[in-house]
Design a protein around this motif. Structure first.
Motif, PDB file in Angstrom:
ATOM      1  N   THR A   1       0.824  -1.211   0.000  1.00 40.34           N
ATOM      2  CA  THR A   1       0.000   0.000   0.000  1.00 40.34           C
ATOM      3  C   THR A   1       0.859   1.263   0.000  1.00 40.34           C
ATOM      4  O   THR A   1       0.344   2.363   0.235  1.00 40.34           O
ATOM      5  CB  THR A   1      -0.947   0.013   1.216  1.00 40.34           C
ATOM      6  N   THR A   2       2.163   1.120  -0.268  1.00 40.50           N
ATOM      7  CA  THR A   2       3.045   2.285  -0.328  1.00 40.50           C
ATOM      8  C   THR A   2       3.298   2.696  -1.775  1.00 40.50           C
ATOM      9  O   THR A   2       3.154   1.892  -2.694  1.00 40.50           O
ATOM     10  CB  THR A   2       4.415   1.989   0.314  1.00 40.50           C
ATOM     11  N   VAL A   3       3.708   3.951  -1.946  1.00 37.49           N
ATOM     12  CA  VAL A   3       4.249   4.422  -3.223  1.00 37.49           C
ATOM     13  C   VAL A   3       5.599   5.061  -2.908  1.00 37.49           C
ATOM     14  O   VAL A   3       5.685   5.979  -2.082  1.00 37.49           O
ATOM     15  CB  VAL A   3       3.327   5.436  -3.924  1.00 37.49           C
ATOM     16  N   LEU A   4       6.652   4.557  -3.561  1.00 33.35           N
ATOM     17  CA  LEU A   4       8.015   5.009  -3.330  1.00 33.35           C
ATOM     18  C   LEU A   4       8.570   5.618  -4.612  1.00 33.35           C
ATOM     19  O   LEU A   4       8.214   5.188  -5.715  1.00 33.35           O
ATOM     20  CB  LEU A   4       8.898   3.842  -2.882  1.00 33.35           C
ATOM     21  N   GLU A   5       9.456   6.599  -4.471  1.00 35.53           N
ATOM     22  CA  GLU A   5       9.999   7.304  -5.628  1.00 35.53           C
ATOM     23  C   GLU A   5      11.523   7.244  -5.626  1.00 35.53           C
ATOM     24  O   GLU A   5      12.171   7.596  -4.628  1.00 35.53           O
ATOM     25  CB  GLU A   5       9.547   8.765  -5.606  1.00 35.53           C
TER      26      GLU A   5
ATOM     27  N   GLU B   1       1.960  -0.036   4.101  1.00 27.65           N
ATOM     28  CA  GLU B   1       2.608  -1.256   4.552  1.00 27.65           C
ATOM     29  C   GLU B   1       3.114  -2.043   3.350  1.00 27.65           C
ATOM     30  O   GLU B   1       2.530  -1.995   2.261  1.00 27.65           O
ATOM     31  CB  GLU B   1       1.641  -2.138   5.348  1.00 27.65           C
ATOM     32  N   LEU B   2       4.198  -2.765   3.565  1.00 31.50           N
ATOM     33  CA  LEU B   2       4.699  -3.671   2.530  1.00 31.50           C
ATOM     34  C   LEU B   2       5.301  -4.897   3.201  1.00 31.50           C
ATOM     35  O   LEU B   2       5.530  -4.925   4.410  1.00 31.50           O
ATOM     36  CB  LEU B   2       5.727  -2.960   1.636  1.00 31.50           C
ATOM     37  N   GLY B   3       5.540  -5.926   2.395  1.00 32.02           N
ATOM     38  CA  GLY B   3       6.093  -7.153   2.941  1.00 32.02           C
ATOM     39  C   GLY B   3       6.744  -7.993   1.870  1.00 32.02           C
ATOM     40  O   GLY B   3       6.614  -7.732   0.660  1.00 32.02           O
ATOM     41  N   THR B   4       7.451  -9.004   2.308  1.00 27.33           N
ATOM     42  CA  THR B   4       8.110  -9.937   1.402  1.00 27.33           C
ATOM     43  C   THR B   4       7.079 -10.566   0.467  1.00 27.33           C
ATOM     44  O   THR B   4       6.001 -10.981   0.894  1.00 27.33           O
ATOM     45  CB  THR B   4       8.823 -11.031   2.217  1.00 27.33           C
ATOM     46  N   GLY B   5       7.414 -10.624  -0.807  1.00 24.37           N
ATOM     47  CA  GLY B   5       6.528 -11.204  -1.805  1.00 24.37           C
ATOM     48  C   GLY B   5       5.650 -10.200  -2.512  1.00 24.37           C
ATOM     49  O   GLY B   5       5.038 -10.525  -3.547  1.00 24.37           O
ATOM     50  N   ASP B   6       5.588  -8.972  -1.997  1.00 27.75           N
ATOM     51  CA  ASP B   6       4.766  -7.949  -2.653  1.00 27.75           C
ATOM     52  C   ASP B   6       5.324  -7.629  -4.041  1.00 27.75           C
ATOM     53  O   ASP B   6       6.543  -7.556  -4.228  1.00 27.75           O
ATOM     54  CB  ASP B   6       4.738  -6.660  -1.835  1.00 27.75           C
ATOM     55  N   ALA B   7       4.430  -7.404  -4.974  1.00 30.71           N
ATOM     56  CA  ALA B   7       4.830  -7.001  -6.321  1.00 30.71           C
ATOM     57  C   ALA B   7       5.404  -5.588  -6.301  1.00 30.71           C
ATOM     58  O   ALA B   7       5.013  -4.754  -5.481  1.00 30.71           O
ATOM     59  CB  ALA B   7       3.637  -7.057  -7.267  1.00 30.71           C
TER      60      ALA B   7
END
Length: 211
Positions: free
Chosen positions: A108-112, A153-159
């Protein structure tokens, strides 16, 4: 399978024998839990050297698993996820070829993408390889620093979904060379509005001095 996060890694500040501070959180370890990400990085991830690490432009550090594997072959031992101090070990992502300002949706994050890792004495000491700073610089695969555009939030396996790609051609690899071995590339950083503030100022000073 497409691009994804192979490992999420966090670290605590511990005493180390290298560098001036003699403490570091470079030793990142994988976590299976989903991790909250805010403007200054991952929950539970500590930073010792606030002058050179962390902040809005260095909130999250990503390194490609494929590049770790290439280093493993050269070094002669397996490098685990997090061993380069990265928060996200990615798979299927061209990190070096990513453009400054490129945005990645992960969980559910957006990173730049906005900056690069410059090798230091603590990194060299932790990896424990001769001439490490020079070798890392010559290889030119520095990994990417990411700013947080949307917390979540993010986790291992996330696209890793690339949602925005700028039209300019200033990549992580170009930025790294501009800041290390090819200073003539510094003006190109000004073509990327999302470039980290510290690097933008260096580019502006270079251009001003050349006039």
């Amino acid at each position: 399978m497409g691009a994804f996060v192979e490992s999420v890694n966090t670290g605590r500040v511990r005493p180390v024998p290298w560098g001036s501070l003699k403490r570091s959180a470079i030793d990142k370890r994988a976590t299976d839990a989903r991790v909250r990400v805010g403007p200054y990085g991952l929950d539970g991830d500590e930073i010792a050297d606030l002058e050179h690490h962390g902040g809005l432009d260095k909130a999250v550090y990503a390194y490609a698993a494929e590049d770790l594997e290439a280093w493993s072959v050269e070094i002669g031992r397996e490098l685990r996820a997090g061993e380069f101090g990265e928060n996200l070990t990615t798979r299927g992502v061209d990190v070096t070829g990513a453009r400054l300002g490129e945005r990645w949706r992960i969980g559910t994050t957006v990173l730049e993408v906005c900056s690069v890792r410059i090798p230091c004495r603590v990194f060299a000491g932790f990896v424990d390889q001769e001439r490490w700073v020079r070798r890392f610089t010559e290889r030119g695969v520095p990994g990417a620093y990411l700013r947080v555009i949307e917390s979540g939030e993010l986790g291992t396996g996330d696209a890793v979904e690339v949602t925005d790609v700028p039209e300019h051609r200033v990549t992580v690899g170009v930025m790294f060379r501009a800041l290390t071995t090819e200073r003539a590339l510094l003006p190109s950083l000004l073509e990327a509005p999302a470039v980290a503030e510290e690097a933008r100022l260096k580019a502006e000073r270079y251009v001003a001095a050349a006039r």
